[in-house]
Design a protein around this motif. Structure first.
Motif, PDB file in Angstrom:
ATOM      1  N   ASP A  73       0.832  -1.210   0.000  1.00  0.00           N
ATOM      2  CA  ASP A  73       0.000   0.000   0.000  1.00  0.00           C
ATOM      3  C   ASP A  73       0.863   1.256   0.000  1.00  0.00           C
ATOM      4  OD1 ASP A  73      -2.269  -1.587   0.089  1.00  0.00           O
ATOM      5  OD2 ASP A  73      -2.366  -1.529   2.292  1.00  0.00           O
ATOM      6  N   LEU A  74       1.956   1.195   0.730  1.00  0.00           N
ATOM      7  CA  LEU A  74       2.861   2.334   0.799  1.00  0.00           C
ATOM      8  C   LEU A  74       3.491   2.620  -0.564  1.00  0.00           C
ATOM      9  CD1 LEU A  74       4.215   4.472   2.541  1.00  0.00           C
ATOM     10  CD2 LEU A  74       5.915   2.794   3.183  1.00  0.00           C
ATOM     11  N   ALA A  75       3.868   1.578  -1.273  1.00  0.00           N
ATOM     12  CA  ALA A  75       4.453   1.758  -2.609  1.00  0.00           C
ATOM     13  C   ALA A  75       3.430   2.363  -3.569  1.00  0.00           C
ATOM     14  CB  ALA A  75       4.962   0.420  -3.144  1.00  0.00           C
ATOM     15  N   GLU A  76       2.181   1.908  -3.489  1.00  0.00           N
ATOM     16  CA  GLU A  76       1.123   2.476  -4.334  1.00  0.00           C
ATOM     17  C   GLU A  76       0.865   3.929  -3.982  1.00  0.00           C
ATOM     18  OE1 GLU A  76      -2.290  -0.012  -3.864  1.00  0.00           O
ATOM     19  OE2 GLU A  76      -1.326  -1.729  -4.826  1.00  0.00           O
ATOM     20  N   ARG A  77       0.832   4.209  -2.704  1.00  0.00           N
ATOM     21  CA  ARG A  77       0.597   5.583  -2.241  1.00  0.00           C
ATOM     22  C   ARG A  77       1.727   6.500  -2.693  1.00  0.00           C
ATOM     23  NH1 ARG A  77      -2.717   7.750   2.067  1.00  0.00           N
ATOM     24  NH2 ARG A  77      -2.442   9.973   1.777  1.00  0.00           N
ATOM     25  N   LEU A  78       2.952   5.978  -2.667  1.00  0.00           N
ATOM     26  CA  LEU A  78       4.117   6.739  -3.107  1.00  0.00           C
ATOM     27  C   LEU A  78       3.980   7.113  -4.581  1.00  0.00           C
ATOM     28  CD1 LEU A  78       6.955   7.886  -2.611  1.00  0.00           C
ATOM     29  CD2 LEU A  78       7.855   5.625  -3.132  1.00  0.00           C
ATOM     30  N   GLU A  79       3.557   6.173  -5.404  1.00  0.00           N
ATOM     31  CA  GLU A  79       3.377   6.452  -6.837  1.00  0.00           C
ATOM     32  C   GLU A  79       2.343   7.550  -7.060  1.00  0.00           C
ATOM     33  OE1 GLU A  79       5.144   5.316  -9.418  1.00  0.00           O
ATOM     34  OE2 GLU A  79       6.392   4.297  -7.939  1.00  0.00           O
ATOM     35  N   THR A  80       1.244   7.509  -6.317  1.00  0.00           N
ATOM     36  CA  THR A  80       0.214   8.544  -6.483  1.00  0.00           C
ATOM     37  C   THR A  80       0.716   9.900  -6.009  1.00  0.00           C
ATOM     38  OG1 THR A  80      -0.818   8.019  -4.358  1.00  0.00           O
ATOM     39  CG2 THR A  80      -1.720   6.932  -6.305  1.00  0.00           C
ATOM     40  N   GLU A  81       1.500   9.910  -4.934  1.00  0.00           N
ATOM     41  CA  GLU A  81       2.052  11.177  -4.438  1.00  0.00           C
ATOM     42  C   GLU A  81       3.035  11.775  -5.446  1.00  0.00           C
ATOM     43  OE1 GLU A  81       1.667  13.139  -1.508  1.00  0.00           O
ATOM     44  OE2 GLU A  81      -0.146  11.932  -1.288  1.00  0.00           O
ATOM     45  N   ILE A  82       3.837  10.938  -6.071  1.00  0.00           N
ATOM     46  CA  ILE A  82       4.795  11.423  -7.070  1.00  0.00           C
ATOM     47  C   ILE A  82       4.052  12.016  -8.260  1.00  0.00           C
ATOM     48  CG2 ILE A  82       6.559  10.705  -8.730  1.00  0.00           C
ATOM     49  CD1 ILE A  82       7.573   8.746  -6.588  1.00  0.00           C
ATOM     50  N   ALA A  83       2.992  11.339  -8.699  1.00  0.00           N
ATOM     51  CA  ALA A  83       2.187  11.861  -9.815  1.00  0.00           C
ATOM     52  C   ALA A  83       1.539  13.186  -9.435  1.00  0.00           C
ATOM     53  CB  ALA A  83       1.133  10.842 -10.217  1.00  0.00           C
ATOM     54  N   LYS A  84       1.025  13.256  -8.217  1.00  0.00           N
ATOM     55  CA  LYS A  84       0.405  14.494  -7.722  1.00  0.00           C
ATOM     56  C   LYS A  84       1.435  15.625  -7.684  1.00  0.00           C
ATOM     57  CE  LYS A  84      -1.533  16.297  -3.432  1.00  0.00           C
ATOM     58  NZ  LYS A  84      -1.859  15.964  -2.040  1.00  0.00           N
ATOM     59  N   TYR A  85       2.640  15.309  -7.202  1.00  0.00           N
ATOM     60  CA  TYR A  85       3.701  16.311  -7.108  1.00  0.00           C
ATOM     61  C   TYR A  85       4.089  16.840  -8.487  1.00  0.00           C
ATOM     62  CZ  TYR A  85       8.396  18.204  -6.393  1.00  0.00           C
ATOM     63  OH  TYR A  85       9.492  19.014  -6.396  1.00  0.00           O
ATOM     64  N   ASN A  86       4.249  15.935  -9.448  1.00  0.00           N
ATOM     65  CA  ASN A  86       4.612  16.359 -10.803  1.00  0.00           C
ATOM     66  C   ASN A  86       3.521  17.228 -11.423  1.00  0.00           C
ATOM     67  OD1 ASN A  86       7.115  15.107 -10.802  1.00  0.00           O
ATOM     68  ND2 ASN A  86       6.261  13.182 -11.521  1.00  0.00           N
ATOM     69  N   GLN A  87       2.265  16.873 -11.193  1.00  0.00           N
ATOM     70  CA  GLN A  87       1.153  17.657 -11.715  1.00  0.00           C
ATOM     71  C   GLN A  87       1.110  19.038 -11.059  1.00  0.00           C
ATOM     72  OE1 GLN A  87      -0.783  16.607 -14.252  1.00  0.00           O
ATOM     73  NE2 GLN A  87      -1.635  18.659 -14.262  1.00  0.00           N
ATOM     74  N   MET A  88       1.371  19.092  -9.763  1.00  0.00           N
ATOM     75  CA  MET A  88       1.363  20.379  -9.056  1.00  0.00           C
ATOM     76  C   MET A  88       2.471  21.283  -9.583  1.00  0.00           C
ATOM     77  SD  MET A  88       0.539  19.143  -5.166  1.00  0.00           S
ATOM     78  CE  MET A  88       0.982  20.683  -4.421  1.00  0.00           C
ATOM     79  N   LYS A  89       3.654  20.719  -9.820  1.00  0.00           N
ATOM     80  CA  LYS A  89       4.760  21.524 -10.355  1.00  0.00           C
ATOM     81  C   LYS A  89       4.419  22.079 -11.725  1.00  0.00           C
ATOM     82  CE  LYS A  89       8.865  19.984 -10.454  1.00  0.00           C
ATOM     83  NZ  LYS A  89      10.101  19.215 -10.484  1.00  0.00           N
ATOM     84  N   LEU A  90       3.820  21.249 -12.566  1.00  0.00           N
ATOM     85  CA  LEU A  90       3.437  21.684 -13.902  1.00  0.00           C
ATOM     86  C   LEU A  90       2.388  22.789 -13.826  1.00  0.00           C
ATOM     87  CD1 LEU A  90       3.649  21.219 -16.971  1.00  0.00           C
ATOM     88  CD2 LEU A  90       1.757  19.615 -16.729  1.00  0.00           C
ATOM     89  N   ASN A  91       1.365  22.589 -13.012  1.00  0.00           N
ATOM     90  CA  ASN A  91       0.322  23.607 -12.867  1.00  0.00           C
ATOM     91  C   ASN A  91       0.875  24.906 -12.305  1.00  0.00           C
ATOM     92  OD1 ASN A  91      -1.576  21.835 -13.823  1.00  0.00           O
ATOM     93  ND2 ASN A  91      -2.346  21.267 -11.804  1.00  0.00           N
ATOM     94  N   HIS A  92       1.809  24.805 -11.390  1.00  0.00           N
ATOM     95  CA  HIS A  92       2.381  26.007 -10.783  1.00  0.00           C
ATOM     96  C   HIS A  92       3.238  26.790 -11.781  1.00  0.00           C
ATOM     97  CE1 HIS A  92       3.568  28.637  -7.575  1.00  0.00           C
ATOM     98  NE2 HIS A  92       4.850  28.378  -7.770  1.00  0.00           N
ATOM     99  N   SER A  93       3.867  26.090 -12.707  1.00  0.00           N
ATOM    100  CA  SER A  93       4.691  26.787 -13.696  1.00  0.00           C
ATOM    101  C   SER A  93       3.818  27.536 -14.708  1.00  0.00           C
ATOM    102  CB  SER A  93       5.614  25.811 -14.419  1.00  0.00           C
ATOM    103  OG  SER A  93       4.865  24.910 -15.196  1.00  0.00           O
ATOM    104  N   ILE A  94       2.609  27.043 -14.934  1.00  0.00           N
ATOM    105  CA  ILE A  94       1.698  27.696 -15.878  1.00  0.00           C
ATOM    106  C   ILE A  94       0.984  28.859 -15.210  1.00  0.00           C
ATOM    107  CG2 ILE A  94      -0.383  27.362 -17.256  1.00  0.00           C
ATOM    108  CD1 ILE A  94       0.592  24.447 -17.671  1.00  0.00           C
TER     109      ILE A  94
END
Length: 64
Positions: free
Chosen positions: A13-34
């Motif tokens: 579960d922790l590994a799955e949660r980590l993957e979702t957090e990484i995806a969320k982080y990348n999306q947040m960085k992209l949105n913040h740059s725009i």
């Protein structure tokens, strides 16, 4: 997410949660740059959560 909460999760579960957090982080960085986020400190909190999760996964890997 606190360290205690992360430690209570199963490894799978922790590994799955980590993957979702990484995806969320990348999306947040992209949105913040725009266009600026309403609360840019969320990026920092997400990055720290990712680091906590990776640390605990590594601890479990070394303790096997």
């Amino acid at each position: 997410m606190k360290v205690k909460e992360v430690r209570e999760l199963e490894t799978k579960d922790l590994a799955e949660r980590l993957e979702t957090e990484i995806a969320k982080y990348n999306q947040m960085k992209l949105n913040h740059s725009i266009s600026p986020l309403e609360n840019p400190s969320e990026i920092k909190m997400t990055r720290r959560n990712i680091a906590r999760m990776k640390t605990i996964l590594r601890e479990r890997e070394l303790n096997k």
